[in-house]
Scaffold this motif. Structure first.
Motif, PDB file in Angstrom:
ATOM      1  N   GLN A 237       0.836  -1.201   0.000  1.00  0.00           N
ATOM      2  CA  GLN A 237       0.000   0.000   0.000  1.00  0.00           C
ATOM      3  C   GLN A 237       0.870   1.251   0.000  1.00  0.00           C
ATOM      4  OE1 GLN A 237      -2.953   0.069  -0.720  1.00  0.00           O
ATOM      5  NE2 GLN A 237      -4.311  -1.212   0.475  1.00  0.00           N
ATOM      6  N   GLY A 238       1.991   1.198   0.717  1.00  0.00           N
ATOM      7  CA  GLY A 238       2.906   2.331   0.726  1.00  0.00           C
ATOM      8  C   GLY A 238       3.454   2.631  -0.652  1.00  0.00           C
ATOM      9  N   ILE A 239       3.793   1.577  -1.396  1.00  0.00           N
ATOM     10  CA  ILE A 239       4.317   1.748  -2.759  1.00  0.00           C
ATOM     11  C   ILE A 239       3.264   2.378  -3.662  1.00  0.00           C
ATOM     12  CG2 ILE A 239       5.040   0.483  -4.821  1.00  0.00           C
ATOM     13  CD1 ILE A 239       6.423  -1.531  -2.935  1.00  0.00           C
ATOM     14  N   ILE A 240       2.035   1.859  -3.590  1.00  0.00           N
ATOM     15  CA  ILE A 240       0.959   2.364  -4.454  1.00  0.00           C
ATOM     16  C   ILE A 240       0.676   3.835  -4.151  1.00  0.00           C
ATOM     17  CG2 ILE A 240      -1.512   2.156  -4.966  1.00  0.00           C
ATOM     18  CD1 ILE A 240      -1.190  -0.885  -4.497  1.00  0.00           C
ATOM     19  N   ARG A 241       0.594   4.176  -2.870  1.00  0.00           N
ATOM     20  CA  ARG A 241       0.310   5.566  -2.485  1.00  0.00           C
ATOM     21  C   ARG A 241       1.466   6.498  -2.845  1.00  0.00           C
ATOM     22  NH1 ARG A 241      -4.908   7.186  -1.320  1.00  0.00           N
ATOM     23  NH2 ARG A 241      -5.984   5.584  -0.125  1.00  0.00           N
ATOM     24  N   GLU A 242       2.686   6.014  -2.716  1.00  0.00           N
ATOM     25  CA  GLU A 242       3.835   6.848  -3.079  1.00  0.00           C
ATOM     26  C   GLU A 242       3.801   7.198  -4.564  1.00  0.00           C
ATOM     27  OE1 GLU A 242       8.710   6.574  -3.454  1.00  0.00           O
ATOM     28  OE2 GLU A 242       7.633   5.047  -2.313  1.00  0.00           O
ATOM     29  N   CYS A 243       3.546   6.195  -5.400  1.00  0.00           N
ATOM     30  CA  CYS A 243       3.464   6.448  -6.846  1.00  0.00           C
ATOM     31  C   CYS A 243       2.283   7.362  -7.167  1.00  0.00           C
ATOM     32  CB  CYS A 243       3.338   5.130  -7.605  1.00  0.00           C
ATOM     33  SG  CYS A 243       4.827   4.105  -7.547  1.00  0.00           S
ATOM     34  N   GLY A 244       1.179   7.201  -6.434  1.00  0.00           N
ATOM     35  CA  GLY A 244       0.027   8.085  -6.625  1.00  0.00           C
ATOM     36  C   GLY A 244       0.373   9.516  -6.277  1.00  0.00           C
ATOM     37  N   GLY A 245       1.120   9.711  -5.182  1.00  0.00           N
ATOM     38  CA  GLY A 245       1.539  11.060  -4.800  1.00  0.00           C
ATOM     39  C   GLY A 245       2.410  11.706  -5.856  1.00  0.00           C
ATOM     40  N   LYS A 246       3.328  10.932  -6.422  1.00  0.00           N
ATOM     41  CA  LYS A 246       4.198  11.466  -7.483  1.00  0.00           C
ATOM     42  C   LYS A 246       3.387  11.832  -8.718  1.00  0.00           C
ATOM     43  CE  LYS A 246       8.438   9.075  -6.090  1.00  0.00           C
ATOM     44  NZ  LYS A 246       9.444   8.044  -6.458  1.00  0.00           N
ATOM     45  N   MET A 247       2.384  11.003  -9.025  1.00  0.00           N
ATOM     46  CA  MET A 247       1.518  11.281 -10.174  1.00  0.00           C
ATOM     47  C   MET A 247       0.760  12.585  -9.956  1.00  0.00           C
ATOM     48  SD  MET A 247      -1.795   9.063 -11.420  1.00  0.00           S
ATOM     49  CE  MET A 247      -2.681   9.480  -9.900  1.00  0.00           C
ATOM     50  N   SER A 259      -1.920  14.284   0.406  1.00  0.00           N
ATOM     51  CA  SER A 259      -2.732  13.241   1.039  1.00  0.00           C
ATOM     52  C   SER A 259      -2.153  11.851   0.776  1.00  0.00           C
ATOM     53  CB  SER A 259      -4.168  13.313   0.520  1.00  0.00           C
ATOM     54  OG  SER A 259      -4.949  12.257   1.021  1.00  0.00           O
ATOM     55  N   ASP A 260      -1.746  11.601  -0.465  1.00  0.00           N
ATOM     56  CA  ASP A 260      -1.198  10.288  -0.809  1.00  0.00           C
ATOM     57  C   ASP A 260       0.150  10.039  -0.138  1.00  0.00           C
ATOM     58  OD1 ASP A 260      -3.132   9.028  -2.209  1.00  0.00           O
ATOM     59  OD2 ASP A 260      -2.348   9.427  -4.198  1.00  0.00           O
ATOM     60  N   PHE A 261       0.990  11.068  -0.084  1.00  0.00           N
ATOM     61  CA  PHE A 261       2.289  10.900   0.571  1.00  0.00           C
ATOM     62  C   PHE A 261       2.113  10.625   2.072  1.00  0.00           C
ATOM     63  CE2 PHE A 261       4.348  13.532  -2.966  1.00  0.00           C
ATOM     64  CZ  PHE A 261       4.861  12.402  -3.577  1.00  0.00           C
ATOM     65  N   TYR A 282       9.044  13.835   0.788  1.00  0.00           N
ATOM     66  CA  TYR A 282       8.099  14.162  -0.293  1.00  0.00           C
ATOM     67  C   TYR A 282       6.867  14.864   0.270  1.00  0.00           C
ATOM     68  CZ  TYR A 282      10.815  10.701  -2.981  1.00  0.00           C
ATOM     69  OH  TYR A 282      11.809  10.000  -3.601  1.00  0.00           O
ATOM     70  N   LEU A 283       6.423  14.410   1.440  1.00  0.00           N
ATOM     71  CA  LEU A 283       5.256  15.017   2.079  1.00  0.00           C
ATOM     72  C   LEU A 283       5.540  16.482   2.423  1.00  0.00           C
ATOM     73  CD1 LEU A 283       2.481  14.963   3.446  1.00  0.00           C
ATOM     74  CD2 LEU A 283       3.568  13.955   5.462  1.00  0.00           C
ATOM     75  N   LEU A 284       6.707  16.775   2.957  1.00  0.00           N
ATOM     76  CA  LEU A 284       7.080  18.150   3.288  1.00  0.00           C
ATOM     77  C   LEU A 284       7.181  18.994   2.021  1.00  0.00           C
ATOM     78  CD1 LEU A 284       9.805  17.468   6.008  1.00  0.00           C
ATOM     79  CD2 LEU A 284       7.426  18.119   6.362  1.00  0.00           C
ATOM     80  N   LEU A 285       7.694  18.404   0.963  1.00  0.00           N
ATOM     81  CA  LEU A 285       7.781  19.103  -0.324  1.00  0.00           C
ATOM     82  C   LEU A 285       6.395  19.466  -0.842  1.00  0.00           C
ATOM     83  CD1 LEU A 285       9.592  19.945  -2.799  1.00  0.00           C
ATOM     84  CD2 LEU A 285       9.205  17.641  -3.683  1.00  0.00           C
ATOM     85  N   ALA A 286       5.473  18.499  -0.797  1.00  0.00           N
ATOM     86  CA  ALA A 286       4.104  18.743  -1.271  1.00  0.00           C
ATOM     87  C   ALA A 286       3.403  19.786  -0.404  1.00  0.00           C
ATOM     88  CB  ALA A 286       3.307  17.441  -1.264  1.00  0.00           C
ATOM     89  N   THR A 287       3.700  19.818   0.893  1.00  0.00           N
ATOM     90  CA  THR A 287       3.095  20.799   1.798  1.00  0.00           C
ATOM     91  C   THR A 287       3.499  22.214   1.398  1.00  0.00           C
ATOM     92  OG1 THR A 287       3.091  19.207   3.622  1.00  0.00           O
ATOM     93  CG2 THR A 287       2.903  21.534   4.200  1.00  0.00           C
ATOM     94  N   MET A 288       4.770  22.410   1.029  1.00  0.00           N
ATOM     95  CA  MET A 288       5.218  23.739   0.594  1.00  0.00           C
ATOM     96  C   MET A 288       4.570  24.129  -0.728  1.00  0.00           C
ATOM     97  SD  MET A 288       9.277  23.924   1.613  1.00  0.00           S
ATOM     98  CE  MET A 288       9.739  22.348   0.906  1.00  0.00           C
ATOM     99  N   LEU A 289       4.454  23.170  -1.638  1.00  0.00           N
ATOM    100  CA  LEU A 289       3.865  23.477  -2.940  1.00  0.00           C
ATOM    101  C   LEU A 289       2.372  23.768  -2.826  1.00  0.00           C
ATOM    102  CD1 LEU A 289       5.710  20.816  -5.123  1.00  0.00           C
ATOM    103  CD2 LEU A 289       5.958  23.289  -5.282  1.00  0.00           C
ATOM    104  N   PHE A 344      13.566  12.882  -7.696  1.00  0.00           N
ATOM    105  CA  PHE A 344      12.225  13.441  -7.556  1.00  0.00           C
ATOM    106  C   PHE A 344      12.253  14.773  -6.821  1.00  0.00           C
ATOM    107  CE2 PHE A 344       8.120  13.795  -5.321  1.00  0.00           C
ATOM    108  CZ  PHE A 344       7.277  13.776  -6.415  1.00  0.00           C
ATOM    109  N   ILE A 345      13.036  14.855  -5.742  1.00  0.00           N
ATOM    110  CA  ILE A 345      13.165  16.119  -5.015  1.00  0.00           C
ATOM    111  C   ILE A 345      13.868  17.155  -5.876  1.00  0.00           C
ATOM    112  CG2 ILE A 345      14.263  17.238  -3.037  1.00  0.00           C
ATOM    113  CD1 ILE A 345      13.730  14.775  -1.397  1.00  0.00           C
TER     114      ILE A 345
END
Length: 488
Positions: A237-247, A259-261, A282-289, A344-345
């Motif tokens: 599930q972690g792998i699937i959600r991580e790829c979803g977050g990147k998408m 949310s996905d990260f 990645y979660l911290l990166l998405a929070t800033m964006l 990715f970062i």
């Protein structure tokens, strides 16, 4: 024959049979002792231990459990000593034991552990090249024995190996084969194989994520989230959600990415997987964006990691970003170049940096109306073309009213005070013009009080004799005409 003779004969026969069984037991004991003695030698003299383990199968009249165990230990030592050819040779011999020498469950568990061992021990390219041979021999063996469960496990391991190699062509073929194995005859997913099916989806999602094929990735991502018949390992599930977050991040859907990260981090954390640290970044990166005033460390799952040294650099960047401290932000980024080792970062931090520099430019130019682009660049420690790019964006976006003089390299902001003053003067001028038209063109001009209907205007002669005491009265009226008031 006397009774004594009979008893003597009976005793001798009984003693003979007892000694025969004792010899058989002694044989098993000798093999067992040899096995455990070899295990004692593993750390001190691994090469002699290999010879001891390999000598055990020959001591058994038929293939049995001790020979199976001896081969297992020898293969592990050979692989560890980088004797890959010998390890493959003896692994093929080991596979001949699974049909009859040991139970199905024991052989399945042992082979799965063996494959996990060689997978973890593949710390060099030569070892990795031999892992595929381990998988191939295993698949051939268990396909012929009709052990579908171990065949699926091994096929998934092989698919992971192909993914790590980025051999997408071979991986795509293997994934199709796995999908068919996890489906019923009508082509729908088999609920009884939901866990395997979800692992296959996770592998395919990773493949499309690496290939940047977002359309296929989005379709598979939605299908994977709808699988309800599986009880997957949290890591899947972690792998699937991580790829979803990147998408989602690539589509600039910042909130969905965040949310996905978060879900990915939570699952990795539950699985005890070290990948959770990278996903937290990645979660911290998405929070800033996302440009939202949300502190991710407020959640119970993430709070313990606030002071984790592994994410200290990312935490400092978030802190500087939230305080609009461009100097601190740039300083942290320059001192932690290893942060950009993650592709990715490195790819997405540029957007954060641009946002940060844009806020820095706005803050810097606020007190001024005219400045050199080179001065802005020097203050923010960036290049002049970058400054021009940011200022142009601000003008086009309507956040700043001004113009760039490329010839002189200056940026001039339209003064708001001057603009308001010009508008006020224009409004007053229009009002005076309207008043003049209303009074002297469309109206009757000034009228004397006291019933005199003589119309006075700026076009009348102010030297007319109006009667009464002459000179003073006339001067009074003339003054009235000049001042534009009505006399009473």
């Amino acid at each position: 024959m006397s009774d004594d003779d009979f008893m003597q004969a009976s005793d001798e026969e009984y003693d003979f049979e007892y000694e025969d069984e004792d010899d058989e037991d002694n044989g098993d004991v000798d093999i067992e002792n040899k096995y455990y003695n070899a295990k004692q030698m593993k750390t001190t003299d691994p090469e002699d231990a290999i010879d001891e383990f390999l000598s055990i199968p020959a001591l058994e009249p038929e293939k049995g459990e001790w020979g199976f165990k001896g081969l297992k230990q020898a293969i592990k030592l050979e692989f560890k000593l980088k004797r890959y050819d010998k390890a493959i040779e003896h692994y093929q011999e080991l596979l001949t034991y699974v049909k009859s020498a040991v139970t199905r469950n024991y052989s399945e568990k042992s082979i799965d552990n063996m494959l996990n061992f060689v997978e973890k021990g593949a710390d060099n390219p030569a070892a990795v090249s031999y892992i595929e041979q381990f998988y191939s021999h295993t698949l051939q063996c268990f396909q012929s024995t009709n052990n579908e469960r171990l065949w699926l496990k091994t096929s998934i391991k092989l698919a992971k190996l192909l993914l790590d190699r980025k051999d997408y062509h071979s991986l795509a073929r293997k994934l199709k084969e796995l999908h068919r194995a996890c489906q019923k005859e009508d082509g729908t997913d088999d609920p009884s194989k939901g866990t395997y099916s979800l692992e296959v989806y996770a592998l395919e999602i990773q493949m499309y994520s690496l290939m940047r094929k977002n359309n296929q990735l989005k379709m598979l991502y939605q299908k994977a989230l709808k699988v309800r018949s599986a009880v997957p390992h949290p890591k899947i599930q972690g792998i699937i959600r991580e790829c979803g977050g990147k998408m989602h991040l690539s589509e600039e859907n910042w909130a969905a990415a965040r949310s996905d990260f978060f879900e990915s981090f939570r699952n990795y954390d539950e699985a005890g997987d070290l990948r959770r640290i990278q996903v937290l970044k990645y979660l911290l990166l998405a929070t800033m964006l996302a440009k939202e005033d949300i502190d991710p460390f407020d959640s119970q799952e993430i709070k313990p990691y606030r002071n984790d040294p592994r994410i200290a650099a990312m935490t400092d960047i978030v802190d500087a970003y939230q305080r609009d401290d461009i100097y601190k932000y740039e300083d942290v980024l320059q001192k932690n170049t290893d942060l950009l080792a993650d592709p990715f970062i490195a790819e997405n931090i540029d957007e954060v940096t641009r946002n940060m520099r844009t806020k820095g430019v706005l803050k810097l130019i606020a007190p001024y109306t005219r400045m050199h682009l080179s001065w802005i660049a020097k203050q923010l420690c960036i290049t002049e073309p970058e400054v021009q790019d940011i200022v142009s964006y601000l003008i086009v976006d309507g956040r700043v009213q001004g113009r760039i003089d490329e010839h002189s390299g200056t940026f001039e902001i339209d003064s708001r005070e001057d603009e308001d003053r010009i508008k006020a003067i224009a409004t007053l001028s229009n009002a005076v013009g309207d008043l003049y038209n209303a009074m002297f063109k469309d109206g009757e001009g000034f009228r004397l009080s006291g019933g005199d209907t003589t119309v006075l205007g700026f076009g009348d002669s102010d030297t007319r004799d109006l009667g009464g005491p002459a000179s003073r009265g006339n001067r009074k009226y003339r003054g009235a005409f000049r001042s534009g008031i009505t006399l009473h």
